[in-house]
Design a protein around this motif. Structure first.
Motif, short mmCIF file in Angstrom:
data_model
loop_
_atom_site.label_atom_id
_atom_site.label_comp_id
_atom_site.label_asym_id
_atom_site.label_seq_id
_atom_site.Cartn_x
_atom_site.Cartn_y
_atom_site.Cartn_z
N ASP A 1 0.81 -1.21 0.00
CA ASP A 1 0.00 0.00 0.00
C ASP A 1 0.85 1.26 0.00
O ASP A 1 0.53 2.24 -0.69
CB ASP A 1 -0.93 0.02 1.22
N ALA A 2 1.93 1.26 0.79
CA ALA A 2 2.77 2.46 0.88
C ALA A 2 3.35 2.83 -0.48
O ALA A 2 3.47 4.02 -0.81
CB ALA A 2 3.89 2.24 1.90
N PHE A 3 3.71 1.83 -1.26
CA PHE A 3 4.25 2.07 -2.60
C PHE A 3 3.18 2.68 -3.50
O PHE A 3 3.43 3.63 -4.25
CB PHE A 3 4.76 0.76 -3.20
N VAL A 4 1.96 2.12 -3.44
CA VAL A 4 0.86 2.61 -4.26
C VAL A 4 0.55 4.06 -3.92
O VAL A 4 0.40 4.91 -4.81
CB VAL A 4 -0.40 1.74 -4.07
N VAL A 5 0.48 4.36 -2.62
CA VAL A 5 0.17 5.72 -2.18
C VAL A 5 1.27 6.69 -2.62
O VAL A 5 0.99 7.80 -3.09
CB VAL A 5 -0.02 5.77 -0.66
N ASP A 6 2.52 6.27 -2.47
CA ASP A 6 3.64 7.14 -2.87
C ASP A 6 3.59 7.42 -4.36
O ASP A 6 3.87 8.56 -4.79
CB ASP A 6 4.97 6.48 -2.49
N ARG A 7 3.26 6.41 -5.15
CA ARG A 7 3.17 6.63 -6.59
C ARG A 7 2.09 7.64 -6.93
O ARG A 7 2.26 8.52 -7.77
CB ARG A 7 2.91 5.30 -7.30
N LEU A 8 0.94 7.51 -6.27
CA LEU A 8 -0.14 8.46 -6.50
C LEU A 8 0.26 9.87 -6.07
O LEU A 8 -0.08 10.85 -6.74
CB LEU A 8 -1.40 8.02 -5.75
N ARG A 9 0.98 9.96 -4.97
CA ARG A 9 1.44 11.28 -4.51
C ARG A 9 2.36 11.91 -5.54
O ARG A 9 2.25 13.10 -5.86
CB ARG A 9 2.18 11.14 -3.18
N ARG A 10 3.29 11.12 -6.07
CA ARG A 10 4.25 11.66 -7.04
C ARG A 10 3.56 12.06 -8.34
O ARG A 10 4.01 12.98 -9.03
CB ARG A 10 5.36 10.63 -7.30
N LEU A 11 2.48 11.39 -8.66
CA LEU A 11 1.71 11.76 -9.85
C LEU A 11 0.90 13.03 -9.61
O LEU A 11 0.44 13.66 -10.56
CB LEU A 11 0.75 10.63 -10.24
N GLY A 12 0.75 13.39 -8.34
CA GLY A 12 -0.06 14.55 -8.02
C GLY A 12 -1.53 14.23 -8.04
O GLY A 12 -2.36 15.13 -8.20
N LEU B 1 -10.55 1.95 1.94
CA LEU B 1 -11.76 1.64 1.20
C LEU B 1 -11.56 1.79 -0.31
O LEU B 1 -12.10 1.02 -1.11
CB LEU B 1 -12.89 2.55 1.67
N LEU B 2 -10.75 2.77 -0.70
CA LEU B 2 -10.52 3.04 -2.12
C LEU B 2 -9.45 2.15 -2.74
O LEU B 2 -9.40 2.02 -3.96
CB LEU B 2 -10.08 4.50 -2.29
N MET B 3 -8.61 1.54 -1.92
CA MET B 3 -7.46 0.82 -2.43
C MET B 3 -7.80 -0.28 -3.43
O MET B 3 -7.09 -0.44 -4.44
CB MET B 3 -6.63 0.25 -1.27
N PRO B 4 -8.86 -1.06 -3.25
CA PRO B 4 -9.17 -2.09 -4.26
C PRO B 4 -9.37 -1.51 -5.65
O PRO B 4 -8.88 -2.07 -6.64
CB PRO B 4 -10.44 -2.75 -3.72
N ALA B 5 -10.10 -0.39 -5.75
CA ALA B 5 -10.33 0.22 -7.06
C ALA B 5 -9.05 0.81 -7.63
O ALA B 5 -8.79 0.72 -8.83
CB ALA B 5 -11.41 1.31 -6.96
N ILE B 6 -8.23 1.39 -6.77
CA ILE B 6 -6.97 1.98 -7.21
C ILE B 6 -6.06 0.88 -7.77
O ILE B 6 -5.49 1.02 -8.86
CB ILE B 6 -6.27 2.71 -6.05
N ARG B 7 -5.93 -0.21 -7.03
CA ARG B 7 -5.10 -1.33 -7.49
C ARG B 7 -5.65 -1.93 -8.79
O ARG B 7 -4.88 -2.26 -9.71
CB ARG B 7 -5.03 -2.41 -6.41
N ALA B 8 -6.96 -2.09 -8.85
CA ALA B 8 -7.56 -2.67 -10.04
C ALA B 8 -7.29 -1.82 -11.27
O ALA B 8 -6.97 -2.34 -12.35
CB ALA B 8 -9.06 -2.84 -9.83
#
Length: 270
Positions: free
Chosen positions: A150-161, A176-183
């Motif tokens: 999760d930390a990697f996914v969140v960091d990637r989203l942060r860097r994308l802005g 709650l949002l993580m399943p859709a984000i990962r998908a």
């Protein structure tokens, strides 16, 4: 990509089995523009577009499963079943000419949807608008994200802005949002291009001048996907240029949704 898929109560005006978030018009429009969100985005991305495109164009924002009006549904982690289900849902909406607009992941969905609708005998879109999304023949070059911690996914989203502050401040909401984000990351990262007859419709591409994710050079090969007119525009902004450059983008979309002259030639605009 952006994490704007904050759960909301079911909204009125949804149709096509929940895939379209827009009330049906009493009289048919001249054309329907189906708008596909970016990864972790939702139909609300296109709020306000309808009035900007004129009364004869019906803007139909598409809602993927797993967010906002459909947040209780399981998101698709592969493109093929997503497109197949969407194409079936839109069968009752194709009684008038249609066009497709997609940003980032949405451009890939729009492209494959155009090909699937053609296979089903619905014909090609009046125009295909692809925005901030790599050409489908190009390999995915960004870091693999969908199966990382999760930390990697969140960091990637942060860097994308693309991670709103309210999501950062609410760990439960992020979970709650993580399943859709990962998908959505998985949809993009597992996509494999398959050759088919080229489209014949106009393809209009948009790129952000400061987009490190999908620079203009990765948009140019969209020209290889059609035998029809191709034009590429570069608009000020980063990967989410469709927000600061909304006015010129919508002006261009509106102008393109008129018949292209027979002398139309390929060109690029900056």
């Amino acid at each position: 990509m952006n994490a704007t898929a904050v759960p909301k109560a079911i909204q009125p005006g949804v149709r096509a089995g929940g895939w379209i978030v827009a009330p049906a018009r009493r009289t048919p429009p001249a054309l329907r523009l189906f708008c596909l969100p970016y990864a972790a985005g939702a139909a609300s991305v296109y709020t306000g577009w309808s009035g900007a495109l004129g009364e004869h164009i019906e803007v139909c924002p598409v809602e993927y499963p797993g967010r906002q009006t459909r947040w209780r549904e399981s998101p698709h982690a592969r493109l093929a079943p997503l497109v197949d289900e969407l194409a079936s849902a839109l069968e009752g909406e194709l009684d008038v000419p249609y066009a497709l607009f997609g940003h980032s992941m949405g451009s890939l969905v729009a492209f494959e949807l155009a090909r699937e609708l053609r296979r089903r005998g619905a014909g090609e879109p009046h125009a295909l608008f692809v925005s901030g999304g790599r050409a489908p023949r190009l390999r995915h070059e960004q870091p693999r994200t969908h199966d990382q911690p999760d930390a990697f996914v969140v960091d990637r989203l942060r860097r994308l802005g693309g991670l709103p502050g309210e999501v950062c401040d609410e760990p439960e909401l992020l979970e709650l949002l993580m399943p859709a984000i990962r998908a959505d990351f998985a949809v993009c990262e597992t996509y494999e291009y398959r050759a088919e007859p080229l489209l014949t419709c106009p393809v209009v591409a948009f790129a952000g001048t400061e987009d490190p994710e999908v620079p203009a050079a990765r948009m140019a090969p969209w020209a290889e996907e059609t035998t029809g007119p191709f034009v590429r525009y570069e608009l000020p902004g980063d990967h989410f240029f469709l927000r600061p450059s909304r006015t010129p983008l919508l002006d261009t979309v509106r102008a393109a949704l008129t018949p292209c002259p027979t002398s139309y030639t390929r060109q690029e605009h900056r």
